[in-house]
Design an enzyme around this catalytic site. Structure first.
Site, PDB file in Angstrom:
ATOM      1  N   GLU A  95       0.826  -1.195   0.000  1.00 59.04           N
ATOM      2  CA  GLU A  95       0.000   0.000   0.000  1.00 59.04           C
ATOM      3  C   GLU A  95       0.864   1.249   0.000  1.00 59.04           C
ATOM      4  OE1 GLU A  95      -3.643  -1.842   2.648  1.00 59.04           O
ATOM      5  OE2 GLU A  95      -2.060  -0.795   3.685  1.00 59.04           O
ATOM      6  N   CYS A 108       3.286   8.590   1.010  1.00 60.66           N
ATOM      7  CA  CYS A 108       3.905   7.678   1.972  1.00 60.66           C
ATOM      8  C   CYS A 108       4.121   6.333   1.266  1.00 60.66           C
ATOM      9  CB  CYS A 108       2.964   7.531   3.163  1.00 60.66           C
ATOM     10  SG  CYS A 108       3.518   6.348   4.385  1.00 60.66           S
ATOM     11  N   CYS A 115       6.686  -6.605   7.531  1.00 57.70           N
ATOM     12  CA  CYS A 115       7.817  -6.054   8.279  1.00 57.70           C
ATOM     13  C   CYS A 115       8.268  -7.075   9.312  1.00 57.70           C
ATOM     14  CB  CYS A 115       7.398  -4.764   8.981  1.00 57.70           C
ATOM     15  SG  CYS A 115       8.762  -3.957   9.855  1.00 57.70           S
ATOM     16  N   CYS A 119       6.853  -4.460  16.035  1.00 61.02           N
ATOM     17  CA  CYS A 119       6.507  -3.423  17.007  1.00 61.02           C
ATOM     18  C   CYS A 119       5.070  -3.677  17.453  1.00 61.02           C
ATOM     19  CB  CYS A 119       6.625  -2.030  16.384  1.00 61.02           C
ATOM     20  SG  CYS A 119       8.303  -1.628  15.858  1.00 61.02           S
ATOM     21  N   CYS A 122       1.938  -1.708  15.920  1.00 72.03           N
ATOM     22  CA  CYS A 122       1.886  -1.489  14.469  1.00 72.03           C
ATOM     23  C   CYS A 122       1.215  -2.648  13.729  1.00 72.03           C
ATOM     24  CB  CYS A 122       3.305  -1.278  13.950  1.00 72.03           C
ATOM     25  SG  CYS A 122       3.368  -1.029  12.174  1.00 72.03           S
ATOM     26  N   CYS A 343      -0.961   6.029  10.062  1.00 68.42           N
ATOM     27  CA  CYS A 343       0.293   5.427  10.515  1.00 68.42           C
ATOM     28  C   CYS A 343       0.053   4.102  11.205  1.00 68.42           C
ATOM     29  CB  CYS A 343       0.947   6.309  11.561  1.00 68.42           C
ATOM     30  SG  CYS A 343       1.551   7.826  10.922  1.00 68.42           S
TER      31      CYS A 343
HETATM   32  N1  SAH Z   1       9.780   0.882  10.076  1.00 63.62           N
HETATM   33  C1  SAH Z   1       9.885   2.318   9.972  1.00 63.62           C
HETATM   34  C2  SAH Z   1       8.934   2.854   8.953  1.00 63.62           C
HETATM   35  C3  SAH Z   1       7.470   2.761   9.323  1.00 63.62           C
HETATM   36  S1  SAH Z   1       7.009   4.365   9.710  1.00 63.62           S
HETATM   37  C4  SAH Z   1       9.739   2.939  11.342  1.00 63.62           C
HETATM   38  O1  SAH Z   1       9.481   2.218  12.290  1.00 63.62           O
HETATM   39  O2  SAH Z   1       9.962   4.124  11.494  1.00 63.62           O
HETATM   40  C5  SAH Z   1       5.497   4.268  10.412  1.00 63.62           C
HETATM   41  C6  SAH Z   1       5.359   5.242  11.585  1.00 63.62           C
HETATM   42  O3  SAH Z   1       4.087   5.037  12.167  1.00 63.62           O
HETATM   43  C7  SAH Z   1       6.367   4.929  12.666  1.00 63.62           C
HETATM   44  O4  SAH Z   1       6.762   6.059  13.380  1.00 63.62           O
HETATM   45  C8  SAH Z   1       5.575   4.003  13.523  1.00 63.62           C
HETATM   46  O5  SAH Z   1       6.141   3.882  14.772  1.00 63.62           O
HETATM   47  C9  SAH Z   1       4.222   4.679  13.511  1.00 63.62           C
HETATM   48  N2  SAH Z   1       3.133   3.779  13.882  1.00 63.62           N
HETATM   49  C10 SAH Z   1       3.125   2.453  13.814  1.00 63.62           C
HETATM   50  N3  SAH Z   1       1.972   1.944  14.266  1.00 63.62           N
HETATM   51  C11 SAH Z   1       1.214   2.988  14.638  1.00 63.62           C
HETATM   52  C12 SAH Z   1      -0.111   3.117  15.162  1.00 63.62           C
HETATM   53  N4  SAH Z   1      -0.873   2.050  15.392  1.00 63.62           N
HETATM   54  N5  SAH Z   1      -0.574   4.339  15.409  1.00 63.62           N
HETATM   55  C13 SAH Z   1       0.182   5.423  15.139  1.00 63.62           C
HETATM   56  N6  SAH Z   1       1.419   5.369  14.631  1.00 63.62           N
HETATM   57  C14 SAH Z   1       1.941   4.168  14.388  1.00 63.62           C
END
Ligand code: SAH
Length: 351
Positions: A95, A108, A115, A119, A122, A343
């Site tokens: 996406e 984006c 991934c 985390c 996420c 995000c």
């Molecule tokens: N792997 C990289 C790129 C992904 S960026 C990274 O971790 O930075 C995606 C962004 O959205 C990151 O800052 C991540 O921490 C944030 N993110 C992930 N899950 C989220 C959620 N459920 N709500 C809000 N932000 C989130």
């Protein structure tokens, strides 16, 4: 016998010149191909009017341009955000999200199918890891989005699915392609690469000479809490990641963006504020506060299911206290949450 066609999208200018010469053509045909593929975003060789017909026909037989299929579009009714669902040749879905604002349009992009980092907050992490995207697949998200969208895309963030610094070579290659003179005209300074904190790769990234901005998914200043929500912190502790960020900032003369997803009781306490204030005095930076977007559409279990967003009132207060301490703070709104394009909500159903 079917010959395997050479995929041209993803090749740099130099590689296209070499490929042209190796195919018995003049080197400048590489420049022409580069311009058609990355600037005009051609989808077929037949469009390439300054390339002779015989050569176009030879290209049709020996090479390909497109690497993704566009299989779906979802427009957010509330904010104008558009999520494009794209499919790789092997049927994996990825996406990308178009985020329009008054003065700019940000795209984006994803760098991996899924991934590996897991985390806990996420959605992409919950779906697991399938594979790295090629530089061509990273670029084509832009090509498809720009062909579709009527406004010009001005900024790119590598904040979609995947960890860009675990797909290092293709990420760097795609950045080179974006910012070539004959290409999109989007300078590396308008591109932000976001990482969960792969410390050694942050040094490598700085040493490539790239000028892109770096964002770190910080989410906590405390090692134990960060490890709880981001298991990668065990391998690369925050202390080392922050040293690497400092190096990156100095080398590129740019401020680091710290992304900070607000999780109730975990990272929104007064001691978190104190630690953040201390950190921003040490590293030239700004803070991007992100309301936690629900993972309900993923039916998470375990620790992920227990995560609760910080109430808006506390987010506002948190941000204000940081601002009172002369810190640049952006509170991101939950753009695209009604279509799960916000995000950390990107998790395409893959086959
Ligand atoms: N792997 C990289 C790129 C992904 S960026 C990274 O971790 O930075 C995606 C962004 O959205 C990151 O800052 C991540 O921490 C944030 N993110 C992930 N899950 C989220 C959620 N459920 N709500 C809000 N932000 C989130």
């Amino acid at each position: 016998m079917m010959i395997k066609k050479e995929i041209l999208k993803g090749k740099t200018l130099e590689e296209l010149r070499q490929w042209a010469e190796a195919s018995g053509e003049k080197k400048f045909r590489g420049d022409q191909l580069f311009n058609w593929i990355y600037n005009k975003m051609a989808v077929s060789f037949d469009e390439m009017m300054n390339i002779p017909k015989e050569l176009r026909s030879k290209l049709n037989d020996t090479a390909e341009i497109n690497v993704l299929n566009w299989v779906g579009t979802q427009e957010s009714k509330t904010e104008g955000t558009v999520k494009l669902l794209l499919q790789t040749a092997l049927g994996h879905n990825i996406e990308c999200v178009i985020i329009p604002e008054e003065e700019r349009v940000t795209l984006c992009v994803s760098t991996q199918v899924g991934c590996p980092l897991d985390c806990k907050f996420c959605a992409t992490g919950l779906m697991g890891y399938k594979r790295n995207l090629t530089a061509g697949e990273i670029f084509e998200q832009y090509a498809i989005a720009q062909r579709y969208y009527d406004r010009r895309i001005t900024n790119i963030v590598y904040m979609g699915m995947g960890e860009p610094l675990l797909n290092f070579d293709n990420t760097v290659k795609s950045l080179d392609i974006f910012s070539e003179e004959l290409s999109t005209g989007i300078s590396q300074k308008k591109i932000t690469v976001s990482t969960a904190g792969i410390a050694p790769r942050i040094y490598d990234f700085a040493d490539t000479g790239i000028k892109s901005k770096l964002a770190l998914s910080l989410h906590s200043c405390f090692e134990d809490i960060r490890t709880l929500i981001m298991p990668i912190n065990k391998k690369y502790p925050l202390k080392d990641v922050l040293d690497a960020c400092k190096y990156y900032g100095n080398k590129t003369k740019s401020r680091i963006t710290f992304e900070y997803v607000m999780l109730k009781g975990l990272n929104d306490r007064d001691e978190d504020l104190k630690a953040l204030i201390k950190l921003t005095r040490r590293i030239q930076s700004k803070i991007n506060i992100i309301p936690f977007n629900s993972l309900k559409h993923m039916n998470p279990d375990g620790f992920s299911a227990e995560l609760v967003p910080t109430p808006q009132k506390r987010i506002d207060e948190f941000a204000q206290i940081l601002r009172d301490n002369d810190i640049t703070v952006i509170v991101r709104d939950t753009q695209g949450s009604d279509i799960a394009a916000a995000c950390g909500q990107l998790a395409a159903v893959t086959t």
